[in-house]
Write a protein that holds these residues in place. Structure first.
Motif, PDB file in Angstrom:
ATOM      1  N   UNK A 101      -6.140 -14.643   0.897  1.00 50.60           N
ATOM      2  CA  UNK A 101      -4.717 -14.592   1.222  1.00 50.60           C
ATOM      3  C   UNK A 101      -3.912 -13.919   0.128  1.00 50.60           C
ATOM      4  N   UNK A 102      -4.582 -13.039  -0.646  1.00 50.35           N
ATOM      5  CA  UNK A 102      -3.924 -12.347  -1.741  1.00 50.35           C
ATOM      6  C   UNK A 102      -4.260 -10.860  -1.702  1.00 50.35           C
ATOM      7  N   UNK A 103      -3.310 -10.090  -2.202  1.00 49.91           N
ATOM      8  CA  UNK A 103      -3.563  -8.677  -2.456  1.00 49.91           C
ATOM      9  C   UNK A 103      -3.997  -8.517  -3.905  1.00 49.91           C
ATOM     10  N   UNK A 104      -5.099  -7.820  -4.110  1.00 53.69           N
ATOM     11  CA  UNK A 104      -5.599  -7.587  -5.458  1.00 53.69           C
ATOM     12  C   UNK A 104      -5.401  -6.110  -5.809  1.00 53.69           C
ATOM     13  N   UNK A 161      -7.337   7.073  -6.501  1.00 56.55           N
ATOM     14  CA  UNK A 161      -6.797   5.915  -5.783  1.00 56.55           C
ATOM     15  C   UNK A 161      -7.760   5.510  -4.678  1.00 56.55           C
ATOM     16  N   UNK A 162      -7.951   4.212  -4.497  1.00 55.91           N
ATOM     17  CA  UNK A 162      -8.884   3.678  -3.506  1.00 55.91           C
ATOM     18  C   UNK A 162      -8.175   2.552  -2.765  1.00 55.91           C
ATOM     19  N   UNK A 163      -7.665   2.858  -1.570  1.00 58.79           N
ATOM     20  CA  UNK A 163      -6.983   1.874  -0.747  1.00 58.79           C
ATOM     21  C   UNK A 163      -7.809   1.677   0.526  1.00 58.79           C
ATOM     22  N   UNK A 164      -8.506   0.561   0.618  1.00 57.83           N
ATOM     23  CA  UNK A 164      -9.412   0.342   1.743  1.00 57.83           C
ATOM     24  C   UNK A 164      -8.844  -0.614   2.779  1.00 57.83           C
ATOM     25  N   UNK A 200       0.829  -1.206   0.000  1.00 58.88           N
ATOM     26  CA  UNK A 200       0.000   0.000   0.000  1.00 58.88           C
ATOM     27  C   UNK A 200       0.866   1.260   0.000  1.00 58.88           C
ATOM     28  N   UNK A 201       1.928   1.259   0.766  1.00 62.35           N
ATOM     29  CA  UNK A 201       2.810   2.427   0.816  1.00 62.35           C
ATOM     30  C   UNK A 201       3.530   2.622  -0.520  1.00 62.35           C
ATOM     31  N   UNK A 230      -7.966   4.910 -12.545  1.00 60.02           N
ATOM     32  CA  UNK A 230      -8.315   4.463 -11.196  1.00 60.02           C
ATOM     33  C   UNK A 230      -7.343   3.371 -10.738  1.00 60.02           C
ATOM     34  N   UNK A 231      -6.894   3.495  -9.494  1.00 58.65           N
ATOM     35  CA  UNK A 231      -6.005   2.504  -8.877  1.00 58.65           C
ATOM     36  C   UNK A 231      -6.678   2.025  -7.602  1.00 58.65           C
ATOM     37  N   UNK A 232      -6.926   0.714  -7.514  1.00 59.16           N
ATOM     38  CA  UNK A 232      -7.622   0.142  -6.368  1.00 59.16           C
ATOM     39  C   UNK A 232      -6.755  -0.952  -5.743  1.00 59.16           C
ATOM     40  N   UNK A 233      -6.825  -1.040  -4.423  1.00 60.12           N
ATOM     41  CA  UNK A 233      -6.091  -2.041  -3.674  1.00 60.12           C
ATOM     42  C   UNK A 233      -7.023  -2.626  -2.612  1.00 60.12           C
TER      43      UNK A 233
END
Length: 464
Positions: free
Chosen positions: A386-389, A339-342, A316-317, A378-381
């Motif tokens: 058990x995975x980062x999408x 950007x959307x980091x939830x 995320x950083x 758009x950038x989403x996280x």
């Protein structure tokens, strides 16, 4: 002498077959000899029973065995062991000699196991045949003889040697049959290996079209299938290598040709060394330098040399830093970057921070370069089990359906002329794919709901 696999297996099968045949022959011969001896001894026992019946009346309770004389015993033996030969006319001298030998061998014992006549008693009871003499339902003596361990008569000996002769021929024929069957079976079983050897020789000579005709489902058939897959893989690698070299030559030829033509124009005086022409040369050199750098990074990634996956990285950083670096450039091109980091807390993966920064920079650069203004990026996280999408999607234009599977191929461009104008080398997404695979992840390209392209990345989360 060079022992081939064919000879090793053949000799092994012959050796085992020979041992089995010889063992069976010895066992059969020993069993036959033992059985014949038991048969003869059983016949002896039956005759001794008859002798016992014949001599029982010569016993009396007052005088014991005094009534049984040697002459009487010879007469009894003559009656019991009467075996006429040929036409039944046997010489009397030979007949008397046979009876005397029987008299010496057959011993009559009293109830105290003492010989009635002056005969030698056998020391071992396991080596004699012993039949009781019954008088008025009471055992009053014994008739004994030595067990036979050799074939006694001429008839029995002839029969025994005839069986040995037949067994010898059976062993010879079985050995010959075993050799023939072993040779045929080994040759049949090693035929796939011979085909595999010939195919390997053809492959060594550079014939990557070589394929083996696979028959059956055994281990050799499975090995032949793996060889066919290897041959096809080498053929594809050869074609890819040739295409790779051709593409690189083509990519390098374009900026070099432009540089050459512009420098020659300056040398011939057609153009003056004005700043705009020098800037054009500088741009071409930059494009060429970027292409060489991409090729170098791609070669390093193929060799697995530049990734250090030991450190824990906060994705995320890293992604937020990359987005902030491209915020100003997006504004200049009239593209809105969202950007959307939830994630509620940092999530770490085992990876290389430098290569992940390059991954996100390449993807953002690609979207910025090929998105029309005004546009949206758009950038989403988000956390998916058990995975980062990670999703990076942009607005129009998109790519054709047939181009989606090829986007990560090296030097592939959807629009070559437009890519060159925008400075793309066709290696950015290929480098991104290499970085994602090095992190045990997956990257997928699909159409975006915004009208452009969506790049989705899945990265495994570190257990710690």
């Amino acid at each position: 002498m060079r022992l081939t696999l064919f000879k090793k297996i053949l000799f092994s099968m012959l050796f085992i077959s020979a041992l089995m045949v010889l063992g069976m022959a010895w066992s059969i011969n020993d069993s036959f000899q033992t059985g014949l001896q038991k048969y003869l001894n059983h016949g002896e026992e039956e005759r001794l029973e008859i002798v016992s019946e014949y001599i029982a009346p010569y016993y009396s309770e007052q005088n014991g065995w005094q009534g049984l004389t040697p002459d009487t015993m010879l007469t009894v033996l003559s009656q019991v062991f009467n075996r006429p030969r040929g036409d039944g006319n046997e010489p009397k001298k030979a007949r008397k000699e046979l009876i005397r030998r029987l008299f010496k061998r057959i011993v009559v014992l009293d109830e105290n196991d003492q010989p009635i006549f002056s005969q030698r008693k056998s020391k071992s009871t396991n080596e004699i045949i012993k039949v009781p003499v019954i008088y008025q339902q009471k055992t009053v003596g014994w008739v004994t003889t030595q067990k036979r361990y050799v074939i006694p008569g001429e008839l029995e000996s002839t029969f025994y040697h005839q069986q040995q002769y037949n067994l010898m021929w059976i062993v010879l024929w079985v050995t010959l049959l075993s050799f023939t069957l072993a040779w045929l079976l080994v040759r049949h079983f090693l035929t796939p290996l011979k085909r595999l050897e010939n195919a390997a020789n053809s492959l060594q000579e550079g014939d990557y079209l070589t394929q083996i005709d696979v028959k059956g489902e055994d281990e050799l058939a499975a090995l032949s299938l793996r060889f066919n897959e290897l041959s096809g893989s080498l053929l594809r690698q050869k074609e890819n290598r040739e295409q790779w070299l051709a593409d690189i030559s083509h990519e390098l030829r374009t900026p070099i040709s432009v540089l050459k033509s512009e420098i020659e124009a300056l040398q011939d005086g057609i153009r003056k060394p004005e700043p705009k022409y020098i800037d054009s040369l500088h741009n071409q050199v930059q494009n060429l330098s970027q292409l060489v750098n991409d090729l170098y990074q791609l070669s390093l990634s193929d060799a697995g040399m530049q990734f250090d996956l030991a450190e824990s990285v906060d994705v995320q950083q890293v992604l937020a830093t990359s987005c902030s670096q491209y915020q100003l450039r997006c504004q200049e091109k009239q593209i809105q970057l969202q950007s959307d980091f939830n994630l509620k807390k940092p999530v770490y993966i085992k990876g290389d921070k430098k290569s992940l920064t390059q991954l996100f920079s390449n993807l953002l650069e690609n979207s910025l370069r090929y998105t029309d203004a005004p546009g949206l990026l758009q950038v989403k996280l988000k956390l998916n089990k058990q995975q980062l999408q990670i999703c990076i999607e942009d607005s129009a234009p998109s790519v054709p359906d047939q181009a989606l599977p090829k986007l990560f191929e090296r030097l592939y461009r959807v629009d070559e002329s437009r890519s060159r104008l925008s400075g793309g080398s066709g290696l950015g997404l290929s480098i991104c794919q290499t970085i994602v695979k090095a992190h045990q992840g997956e990257m997928i390209a699909t159409h975006s709901a915004l009208g452009g392209l969506t790049i989705t990345i899945y990265l495994p989360i570190s257990e710690s």
